[in-house]
Design a protein around this motif. Sequence first.
Motif, PDB file in Angstrom:
ATOM      1  N   SER A  18       0.753  -1.225   0.006  1.00  0.00           N
ATOM      2  CA  SER A  18      -0.097  -0.075   0.002  1.00  0.00           C
ATOM      3  C   SER A  18       0.984   1.212  -0.121  1.00  0.00           C
ATOM      4  N   ASN A  19       1.939   1.125   0.671  1.00  0.00           N
ATOM      5  CA  ASN A  19       3.034   2.245   0.689  1.00  0.00           C
ATOM      6  C   ASN A  19       3.630   2.540  -0.618  1.00  0.00           C
ATOM      7  N   LEU A  64      -6.774  -4.409   2.300  1.00  0.00           N
ATOM      8  CA  LEU A  64      -7.300  -5.058   3.274  1.00  0.00           C
ATOM      9  C   LEU A  64      -7.906  -6.425   2.999  1.00  0.00           C
ATOM     10  N   ASN A  65      -7.702  -7.386   4.007  1.00  0.00           N
ATOM     11  CA  ASN A  65      -8.028  -8.848   3.762  1.00  0.00           C
ATOM     12  C   ASN A  65      -9.808  -8.792   3.909  1.00  0.00           C
ATOM     13  N   PRO A  66     -10.202  -9.808   3.296  1.00  0.00           N
ATOM     14  CA  PRO A  66     -11.654  -9.860   3.035  1.00  0.00           C
ATOM     15  C   PRO A  66     -12.608  -9.602   4.318  1.00  0.00           C
ATOM     16  N   GLU A  67     -11.884 -10.232   5.337  1.00  0.00           N
ATOM     17  CA  GLU A  67     -12.537 -10.097   6.733  1.00  0.00           C
ATOM     18  C   GLU A  67     -12.538  -8.704   7.294  1.00  0.00           C
ATOM     19  N   GLY A  89      -4.621 -11.000  -2.569  1.00  0.00           N
ATOM     20  CA  GLY A  89      -5.167 -11.353  -1.126  1.00  0.00           C
ATOM     21  C   GLY A  89      -6.153 -10.414  -0.868  1.00  0.00           C
ATOM     22  N   THR A  90      -6.920  -9.423  -1.508  1.00  0.00           N
ATOM     23  CA  THR A  90      -7.845  -8.998  -0.898  1.00  0.00           C
ATOM     24  C   THR A  90      -9.368  -9.478  -1.804  1.00  0.00           C
ATOM     25  N   GLU A  91      -9.072 -10.380  -2.633  1.00  0.00           N
ATOM     26  CA  GLU A  91     -10.390 -10.672  -3.404  1.00  0.00           C
ATOM     27  C   GLU A  91     -11.631 -11.057  -2.575  1.00  0.00           C
ATOM     28  N   ASN A  92     -12.751 -10.592  -2.831  1.00  0.00           N
ATOM     29  CA  ASN A  92     -13.969 -10.908  -1.824  1.00  0.00           C
ATOM     30  C   ASN A  92     -14.948 -11.081  -2.472  1.00  0.00           C
ATOM     31  N   PRO A  93     -15.495 -12.271  -3.038  1.00  0.00           N
ATOM     32  CA  PRO A  93     -16.751 -12.485  -3.782  1.00  0.00           C
ATOM     33  C   PRO A  93     -18.000 -11.829  -3.183  1.00  0.00           C
TER      34      PRO A  93
END
Length: 120
Positions: A18-19, A64-67, A89-93
């Motif tokens: 992100s940085n 951010l992770n999905p959770e 790593g952030t994929e979120n169906p």
Amino acid sequence: MNKKTLVVGASLKPQRYSNLAINRLVSHGYEVVGFGLREGKVSGVAIDTHLMPYKDIHTITLYLNPERQKAFYDYIISLHPERVIFNPGTENPDFQNILKQEGVYFEEACTLVLLSTNQY
């Protein structure tokens, strides 16, 4: 050309993606705002620790992770972005389905790669 971008999950740590994304977005001339856990600045971009009512956000790029994303669904939708990028790593169906229902375009991509290949 300016696609104002909100980096969600912005980090002050130089080794974090992100940085790196903030640095590259700024170097490519994009207007950038950031939200993260710690206040500070990255390439002159202030990292906010409170959810701000940003205006004219074109793209939100997620680190951010999905959770952890669940707490931000309503906020992200309220900003009316044109695009949400789910970095590796952030994929979120679940969230992607919500975005689709709201008419928000999303893609699973790497902001750094999109910038380096002029596809941003």
